[in-house]
Motif scaffolding. Sequence first.
Motif, PDB file in Angstrom:
ATOM      1  N   ALA A   3       0.633  -1.400   0.053  1.00  0.00           N
ATOM      2  CA  ALA A   3      -0.239  -0.623  -0.194  1.00  0.00           C
ATOM      3  C   ALA A   3       0.020   1.492   0.055  1.00  0.00           C
ATOM      4  O   ALA A   3       0.444   2.116  -0.310  1.00  0.00           O
ATOM      5  CB  ALA A   3      -1.165   0.109   1.187  1.00  0.00           C
ATOM      6  N   THR A   4       1.894   1.198   0.410  1.00  0.00           N
ATOM      7  CA  THR A   4       2.594   3.179   0.215  1.00  0.00           C
ATOM      8  C   THR A   4       3.948   2.614  -0.362  1.00  0.00           C
ATOM      9  O   THR A   4       4.828   2.764  -0.513  1.00  0.00           O
ATOM     10  CB  THR A   4       3.288   2.751   1.663  1.00  0.00           C
ATOM     11  N   GLY A   5       3.773   1.283  -1.203  1.00  0.00           N
ATOM     12  CA  GLY A   5       5.246   1.471  -2.557  1.00  0.00           C
ATOM     13  C   GLY A   5       5.972   1.034  -1.925  1.00  0.00           C
ATOM     14  O   GLY A   5       7.804   1.504  -2.855  1.00  0.00           O
ATOM     15  N   VAL A   6       6.373   0.032  -0.886  1.00  0.00           N
ATOM     16  CA  VAL A   6       7.778  -0.262  -0.051  1.00  0.00           C
ATOM     17  C   VAL A   6       8.095  -1.519  -0.204  1.00  0.00           C
ATOM     18  O   VAL A   6       6.907  -2.618  -0.453  1.00  0.00           O
ATOM     19  CB  VAL A   6       8.435   0.531   0.665  1.00  0.00           C
ATOM     20  N   ASP A   7       9.662  -1.781  -0.043  1.00  0.00           N
ATOM     21  CA  ASP A   7      10.014  -3.042   0.218  1.00  0.00           C
ATOM     22  C   ASP A   7       9.163  -3.174   1.492  1.00  0.00           C
ATOM     23  O   ASP A   7       9.603  -2.691   2.203  1.00  0.00           O
ATOM     24  CB  ASP A   7      11.295  -3.397   0.317  1.00  0.00           C
ATOM     25  N   VAL A  33       0.764   6.787   5.719  1.00  0.00           N
ATOM     26  CA  VAL A  33       0.026   5.881   6.002  1.00  0.00           C
ATOM     27  C   VAL A  33      -1.061   7.200   7.083  1.00  0.00           C
ATOM     28  O   VAL A  33      -2.679   6.238   7.910  1.00  0.00           O
ATOM     29  CB  VAL A  33       1.282   5.420   7.720  1.00  0.00           C
ATOM     30  N   ARG A  34      -1.087   8.038   7.966  1.00  0.00           N
ATOM     31  CA  ARG A  34      -1.857   8.549   8.425  1.00  0.00           C
ATOM     32  C   ARG A  34      -2.689   9.354   7.996  1.00  0.00           C
ATOM     33  O   ARG A  34      -3.815   9.155   7.967  1.00  0.00           O
ATOM     34  CB  ARG A  34      -1.256   9.846   9.167  1.00  0.00           C
ATOM     35  N   TYR A  35      -3.047   9.024   6.582  1.00  0.00           N
ATOM     36  CA  TYR A  35      -3.477   9.522   5.296  1.00  0.00           C
ATOM     37  C   TYR A  35      -4.635   8.556   5.579  1.00  0.00           C
ATOM     38  O   TYR A  35      -6.088   8.459   5.805  1.00  0.00           O
ATOM     39  CB  TYR A  35      -3.011   9.593   4.124  1.00  0.00           C
ATOM     40  N   MET A  36      -3.955   7.240   5.179  1.00  0.00           N
ATOM     41  CA  MET A  36      -4.632   6.249   4.870  1.00  0.00           C
ATOM     42  C   MET A  36      -5.966   5.992   6.326  1.00  0.00           C
ATOM     43  O   MET A  36      -6.289   4.812   5.814  1.00  0.00           O
ATOM     44  CB  MET A  36      -3.753   5.127   4.960  1.00  0.00           C
ATOM     45  N   LEU A  37      -5.481   6.301   7.574  1.00  0.00           N
ATOM     46  CA  LEU A  37      -5.161   5.981   8.704  1.00  0.00           C
ATOM     47  C   LEU A  37      -7.180   6.441   8.505  1.00  0.00           C
ATOM     48  O   LEU A  37      -7.814   6.568   9.203  1.00  0.00           O
ATOM     49  CB  LEU A  37      -4.989   6.003   9.478  1.00  0.00           C
ATOM     50  N   ARG A  38      -6.736   8.175   8.302  1.00  0.00           N
ATOM     51  CA  ARG A  38      -8.291   8.162   7.799  1.00  0.00           C
ATOM     52  C   ARG A  38      -9.574   8.385   6.380  1.00  0.00           C
ATOM     53  O   ARG A  38     -10.223   8.033   6.700  1.00  0.00           O
ATOM     54  CB  ARG A  38      -7.230   9.836   7.555  1.00  0.00           C
ATOM     55  N   GLY A  53      -8.698   5.725   4.244  1.00  0.00           N
ATOM     56  CA  GLY A  53      -8.433   3.985   4.374  1.00  0.00           C
ATOM     57  C   GLY A  53      -7.646   3.888   3.444  1.00  0.00           C
ATOM     58  O   GLY A  53      -6.338   5.162   2.425  1.00  0.00           O
ATOM     59  N   PRO A  54      -7.152   2.543   3.052  1.00  0.00           N
ATOM     60  CA  PRO A  54      -6.038   2.052   1.934  1.00  0.00           C
ATOM     61  C   PRO A  54      -6.207   2.414   0.300  1.00  0.00           C
ATOM     62  O   PRO A  54      -7.901   2.545   0.379  1.00  0.00           O
ATOM     63  CB  PRO A  54      -5.669   0.472   2.460  1.00  0.00           C
ATOM     64  N   PRO A  55      -5.481   2.398  -0.579  1.00  0.00           N
ATOM     65  CA  PRO A  55      -4.870   2.659  -1.292  1.00  0.00           C
ATOM     66  C   PRO A  55      -6.467   1.622  -2.100  1.00  0.00           C
ATOM     67  O   PRO A  55      -6.718   0.388  -1.561  1.00  0.00           O
ATOM     68  CB  PRO A  55      -4.745   2.475  -2.315  1.00  0.00           C
ATOM     69  N   GLY A  56      -7.025   1.908  -2.584  1.00  0.00           N
ATOM     70  CA  GLY A  56      -8.246   1.336  -4.168  1.00  0.00           C
ATOM     71  C   GLY A  56      -9.794   0.239  -2.535  1.00  0.00           C
ATOM     72  O   GLY A  56     -10.364  -0.110  -3.525  1.00  0.00           O
ATOM     73  N   GLN A  57      -9.320   1.361  -1.350  1.00  0.00           N
ATOM     74  CA  GLN A  57     -10.432   0.641  -0.450  1.00  0.00           C
ATOM     75  C   GLN A  57     -11.327   1.929  -1.054  1.00  0.00           C
ATOM     76  O   GLN A  57     -11.582   2.967  -1.158  1.00  0.00           O
ATOM     77  CB  GLN A  57     -10.051   0.863   1.048  1.00  0.00           C
ATOM     78  N   ALA A  58     -12.998   1.242  -0.926  1.00  0.00           N
ATOM     79  CA  ALA A  58     -13.963   2.681  -1.555  1.00  0.00           C
ATOM     80  C   ALA A  58     -14.103   2.923  -0.411  1.00  0.00           C
ATOM     81  O   ALA A  58     -14.632   2.721   1.037  1.00  0.00           O
ATOM     82  CB  ALA A  58     -15.542   1.555  -2.202  1.00  0.00           C
ATOM     83  N   LEU A  59     -14.048   4.356  -0.524  1.00  0.00           N
ATOM     84  CA  LEU A  59     -15.014   4.857   0.845  1.00  0.00           C
ATOM     85  C   LEU A  59     -16.678   5.418   0.614  1.00  0.00           C
ATOM     86  O   LEU A  59     -17.037   5.511  -0.447  1.00  0.00           O
ATOM     87  CB  LEU A  59     -14.408   6.451   0.662  1.00  0.00           C
TER      88      LEU A  59
END
Length: 85
Positions: free
Chosen positions: A36-40, A62-67, A69-75
């Motif tokens: 989700a963060t594009g790292v290894d 990560v703070r953004y995703m906590l608020r 949702g992770p990429p690809g998750q429907a809001l």
Amino acid sequence: MPPLPSSWLLTPDELREAGIRLFGDRPGWQSRLAEATGVDRSSITRWLGGSIPVPLHISLLVRYMLRYGPPGQALDSGQPRPPAG
């Protein structure tokens, strides 16, 4: 430009809590967080171990995703998620 507050950087414990909150407390959450963060995944392991600090851009993502949702998750409404309680 003034330096950014160090409080913006996630600690290893905060990163662990965020990963579990986002992807569940089951095997594979570290791999899902890495994707989700594009790292290894090895970067996630190093950050969790505290051998190197979590970079600012990852902390903010990560703070953004906590608020929101992770990429690809429907809001549902585009509104921030309520705090986990």
